[in-house]
Scaffold this active site. Structure first.
Site, PDB file in Angstrom:
ATOM      1  N   SER A   1       8.519   4.738  17.489  1.00 18.10           N
ATOM      2  CA  SER A   1       8.892   6.076  17.017  1.00 18.10           C
ATOM      3  C   SER A   1       9.075   7.033  18.180  1.00 18.10           C
ATOM      4  O   SER A   1       8.396   6.920  19.205  1.00 18.10           O
ATOM      5  CB  SER A   1       7.777   6.621  16.106  1.00 18.10           C
ATOM      6  OG  SER A   1       7.961   8.002  15.865  1.00 18.10           O
ATOM      7  N   ALA A   2       9.969   7.976  17.998  1.00 15.22           N
ATOM      8  CA  ALA A   2      10.168   9.034  19.002  1.00 15.22           C
ATOM      9  C   ALA A   2       8.914   9.902  19.123  1.00 15.22           C
ATOM     10  O   ALA A   2       8.799  10.702  20.053  1.00 15.22           O
ATOM     11  CB  ALA A   2      11.359   9.903  18.603  1.00 15.22           C
TER      12      ALA A   2
ATOM     13  N   ASN B   1       5.864  14.920   2.721  1.00 17.72           N
ATOM     14  CA  ASN B   1       5.600  15.658   3.965  1.00 17.72           C
ATOM     15  C   ASN B   1       6.901  15.947   4.705  1.00 17.72           C
ATOM     16  O   ASN B   1       7.056  16.961   5.361  1.00 17.72           O
ATOM     17  CB  ASN B   1       4.721  14.817   4.910  1.00 17.72           C
ATOM     18  CG  ASN B   1       3.319  14.610   4.350  1.00 17.72           C
ATOM     19  OD1 ASN B   1       2.678  15.577   3.934  1.00 17.72           O
ATOM     20  ND2 ASN B   1       2.860  13.374   4.305  1.00 17.72           N
TER      21      ASN B   1
ATOM     22  N   ARG C   1       4.176  24.626  11.095  1.00 13.80           N
ATOM     23  CA  ARG C   1       3.239  23.555  10.723  1.00 13.80           C
ATOM     24  C   ARG C   1       2.566  23.070  12.006  1.00 13.80           C
ATOM     25  O   ARG C   1       3.237  22.817  13.003  1.00 13.80           O
ATOM     26  CB  ARG C   1       4.012  22.412  10.054  1.00 13.80           C
ATOM     27  CG  ARG C   1       3.204  21.245   9.596  1.00 13.80           C
ATOM     28  CD  ARG C   1       4.044  20.250   8.801  1.00 13.80           C
ATOM     29  NE  ARG C   1       5.102  19.655   9.644  1.00 13.80           N
ATOM     30  CZ  ARG C   1       5.935  18.701   9.181  1.00 13.80           C
ATOM     31  NH1 ARG C   1       5.855  18.262   7.941  1.00 13.80           N
ATOM     32  NH2 ARG C   1       6.876  18.200   9.981  1.00 13.80           N
TER      33      ARG C   1
ATOM     34  N   TYR D   1      -1.338   8.645  14.912  1.00 15.87           N
ATOM     35  CA  TYR D   1      -0.221   7.776  14.479  1.00 15.87           C
ATOM     36  C   TYR D   1       0.663   7.459  15.675  1.00 15.87           C
ATOM     37  O   TYR D   1       0.984   6.310  15.961  1.00 15.87           O
ATOM     38  CB  TYR D   1       0.598   8.458  13.387  1.00 15.87           C
ATOM     39  CG  TYR D   1       1.970   7.854  13.241  1.00 15.87           C
ATOM     40  CD1 TYR D   1       3.082   8.482  13.780  1.00 15.87           C
ATOM     41  CD2 TYR D   1       2.146   6.634  12.597  1.00 15.87           C
ATOM     42  CE1 TYR D   1       4.335   7.918  13.680  1.00 15.87           C
ATOM     43  CE2 TYR D   1       3.401   6.066  12.499  1.00 15.87           C
ATOM     44  CZ  TYR D   1       4.490   6.703  13.041  1.00 15.87           C
ATOM     45  OH  TYR D   1       5.740   6.142  12.964  1.00 15.87           O
TER      46      TYR D   1
ATOM     47  N   LYS E   1       1.524   3.791  17.804  1.00 17.12           N
ATOM     48  CA  LYS E   1       2.853   3.269  18.150  1.00 17.12           C
ATOM     49  C   LYS E   1       2.932   3.007  19.652  1.00 17.12           C
ATOM     50  O   LYS E   1       3.393   1.962  20.113  1.00 17.12           O
ATOM     51  CB  LYS E   1       3.953   4.252  17.727  1.00 17.12           C
ATOM     52  CG  LYS E   1       4.164   4.342  16.235  1.00 17.12           C
ATOM     53  CD  LYS E   1       4.597   3.005  15.640  1.00 17.12           C
ATOM     54  CE  LYS E   1       4.930   3.105  14.187  1.00 17.12           C
ATOM     55  NZ  LYS E   1       5.304   1.786  13.584  1.00 17.12           N
TER      56      LYS E   1
ATOM     57  N   SER F   1       0.844  -1.213   0.000  1.00 18.51           N
ATOM     58  CA  SER F   1       0.000   0.000   0.000  1.00 18.51           C
ATOM     59  C   SER F   1       0.873   1.255   0.000  1.00 18.51           C
ATOM     60  O   SER F   1       0.423   2.330  -0.386  1.00 18.51           O
ATOM     61  CB  SER F   1      -0.895   0.015   1.260  1.00 18.51           C
ATOM     62  OG  SER F   1      -0.091   0.039   2.438  1.00 18.51           O
TER      63      SER F   1
ATOM     64  N   TYR G   1      12.491   5.202  16.779  1.00 21.20           N
ATOM     65  CA  TYR G   1      13.307   5.880  15.774  1.00 21.20           C
ATOM     66  C   TYR G   1      13.161   7.386  15.919  1.00 21.20           C
ATOM     67  O   TYR G   1      12.042   7.875  16.122  1.00 21.20           O
ATOM     68  CB  TYR G   1      12.845   5.555  14.352  1.00 21.20           C
ATOM     69  CG  TYR G   1      12.657   4.116  13.992  1.00 21.20           C
ATOM     70  CD1 TYR G   1      11.745   3.774  13.015  1.00 21.20           C
ATOM     71  CD2 TYR G   1      13.375   3.087  14.598  1.00 21.20           C
ATOM     72  CE1 TYR G   1      11.547   2.450  12.635  1.00 21.20           C
ATOM     73  CE2 TYR G   1      13.179   1.766  14.235  1.00 21.20           C
ATOM     74  CZ  TYR G   1      12.267   1.454  13.247  1.00 21.20           C
ATOM     75  OH  TYR G   1      12.057   0.148  12.879  1.00 21.20           O
ATOM     76  N   PHE G   2      14.236   8.119  15.704  1.00 24.35           N
ATOM     77  CA  PHE G   2      14.113   9.558  15.588  1.00 24.35           C
ATOM     78  C   PHE G   2      13.823   9.868  14.118  1.00 24.35           C
ATOM     79  O   PHE G   2      12.810   9.356  13.596  1.00 24.35           O
ATOM     80  CB  PHE G   2      15.327  10.236  16.239  1.00 24.35           C
ATOM     81  CG  PHE G   2      15.102  10.273  17.739  1.00 24.35           C
ATOM     82  CD1 PHE G   2      15.131   9.106  18.494  1.00 24.35           C
ATOM     83  CD2 PHE G   2      14.766  11.460  18.383  1.00 24.35           C
ATOM     84  CE1 PHE G   2      14.851   9.121  19.863  1.00 24.35           C
ATOM     85  CE2 PHE G   2      14.505  11.477  19.763  1.00 24.35           C
ATOM     86  CZ  PHE G   2      14.538  10.310  20.487  1.00 24.35           C
ATOM     87  N   ASN G   3      14.651  10.617  13.407  1.00 24.29           N
ATOM     88  CA  ASN G   3      14.249  10.962  12.025  1.00 24.29           C
ATOM     89  C   ASN G   3      15.089  10.231  10.984  1.00 24.29           C
ATOM     90  O   ASN G   3      16.161  10.721  10.618  1.00 24.29           O
ATOM     91  CB  ASN G   3      14.327  12.480  11.831  1.00 24.29           C
ATOM     92  CG  ASN G   3      13.204  13.186  12.549  1.00 24.29           C
ATOM     93  OD1 ASN G   3      13.047  13.053  13.773  1.00 24.29           O
ATOM     94  ND2 ASN G   3      12.394  13.936  11.801  1.00 24.29           N
TER      95      ASN G   3
END
Ligand code: WQD
Length: 339
Positions: free
Chosen positions: A126-127, A199, A293, A150, A154, A36, A178-180
């Site tokens: 995820s962080a 994004n 943002r 989201y 997690k 997907s 995870y960070f980025n």
């Protein structure tokens, strides 16, 4: 000894890079993905990079009948669970789709693991679970409070796995926050291939560099940071992939459930990244300052100590490597995997 690993979401950005590292460590890979948010051609590229075969099955992890068949077909020693929707903005617009898919996939996977006596899992967290950090850098004891569905999926999946570990004798789990993740494999054969207009910062910059987008919108220059733009802990996707192998080694030898940050421990601002990209790639990246943002935080970067002490892992690639590898992927694949 972990010989065969099921990788859910293995055709995705981080999943594909992890499959490469697993195969290069002589671990057999069973890759499942519903495609997907990825393409089947990724599997062929993983084979090209490694010169090794891997099994691929197109399926959604929520489909218990199909997933059970995979556990029947292969003697799986451990699972790395990447599969899930991951767009923060989309999760705000479609929360039920995110809760349904991301939680149901985790629960279905754990049920199949229990049925087939597979009790080792590495989970892609995820962080984002840290929300707006009270203290930076963040270690694994930092408060968790998500700011979008989201992130909550997690966090809730982490809790589901923790409770499954308590109820399952000999269970072992690592929850990797995870960070980025950015960059790409040095071959340029696999990389980040977002749908539509990116994004995230680095894929957007890559498309500006490629002339597909006119300029970068810098979302806010009035944060409480050195240059006013948002600060993040960018980590090379290959370093991240290697962290999963260290996590597998750990759960092969230890029981219980651990949360571990995967970050470099360094924070870079948006303008730092723009400058690094321009230097690494020799390309000017025009930008304009835009309003903040919604949902963004000012600063986020990891305290990576636990990953080193528990797993013997630390990030080795620097921001220059991340930018150069991302640009190489973009140059070689102007339309991502769509070519
Ligand atoms: C980074 C910085 C933006 C785009 C996301 C996900 C998170 C995790 C990591 C999965 C911020 C700025 C961005 C742009 C900009 N993924 N920016 N212009 O938001 O830190 O985290 O990726 O777990 O869940 O939310 O990453 O790359 O979107 O933003 O100025 O066009 O770049 O404001 O400061 P983020 P990002």
């Amino acid at each position: 000894m972990v010989k065969t690993v099921l990788v859910t979401g293995g055709a995705g950005f981080i999943g594909s890079h992890t499959c490469v590292e697993l195969l290069e460590s002589n671990i057999s890979v069973i890759c499942v993905d519903d495609l997907s948010n990825s393409k089947q051609s990724v599997v062929d590229r993983i084979k090209s990079i490694t010169g090794k075969e891997l099994s691929f099955h197109k399926l959604n992890v929520c489909d218990e009948t199909q997933l059970d068949r995979i556990f029947e077909m292969y003697d799986i020693d451990a699972v790395i669970h990447f599969a899930g929707y991951k767009a923060v903005g989309q999760s705000v617009e479609k929360p039920l789709m995110y809760y349904q898919n991301n939680l149901n996939s985790t629960i279905t996977l754990l049920k199949c693991m229990a049925k087939h006596n597979v009790n080792r899992i590495v989970f892609s967290s995820s962080a984002t679970v840290y929300g707006v950090p009270k203290v930076v850098p963040m270690n694994e004891t930092a408060d968790t409070w998500c700011t979008n569905p989201y992130g909550w999926t997690k966090y809730m999946s982490e809790q589901i796995i923790k409770d499954w570990c308590v109820a399952t004798p000999n269970a072992s789990a690592i929850l990797l926050r995870y960070f980025n993740p950015i960059g790409a494999h040095f071959s340029g054969l696999i990389g980040e291939d977002p749908n539509g207009i990116p994004n995230n910062l680095l894929p957007y910059i890559c498309q500006v560099a490629a002339g597909k987008l006119e300029y970068l919108r810098v979302f806010g220059d009035d944060y409480d940071t050195a240059d006013g733009t948002g600060v993040r802990d960018y980590i090379h996707v290959v370093d991240l992939a290697k962290g999963h192998l260290k996590a597998l080694e750990y759960i092969d030898a230890n029981k219980g459930c651990q949360c571990v940050n995967l970050g470099t421990g360094k924070g870079y601002s948006v303008l730092d990244v723009v400058k690094a990209y321009q230097t690494a790639c020799g390309i000017d990246i025009p930008y304009r300052i835009y309003p903040r943002r919604s949902g963004d935080i000012a600063t986020s970067y990891a305290d990576p100590k636990k990953a080193y002490e528990l797993l013997g892992w630390k990030a080795e690639r620097d921001l220059n490597d991340m930018c150069a590898s991302a640009y190489n992927w973009q140059k070689m694949n102007p339309n991502g995997y769509g070519d």
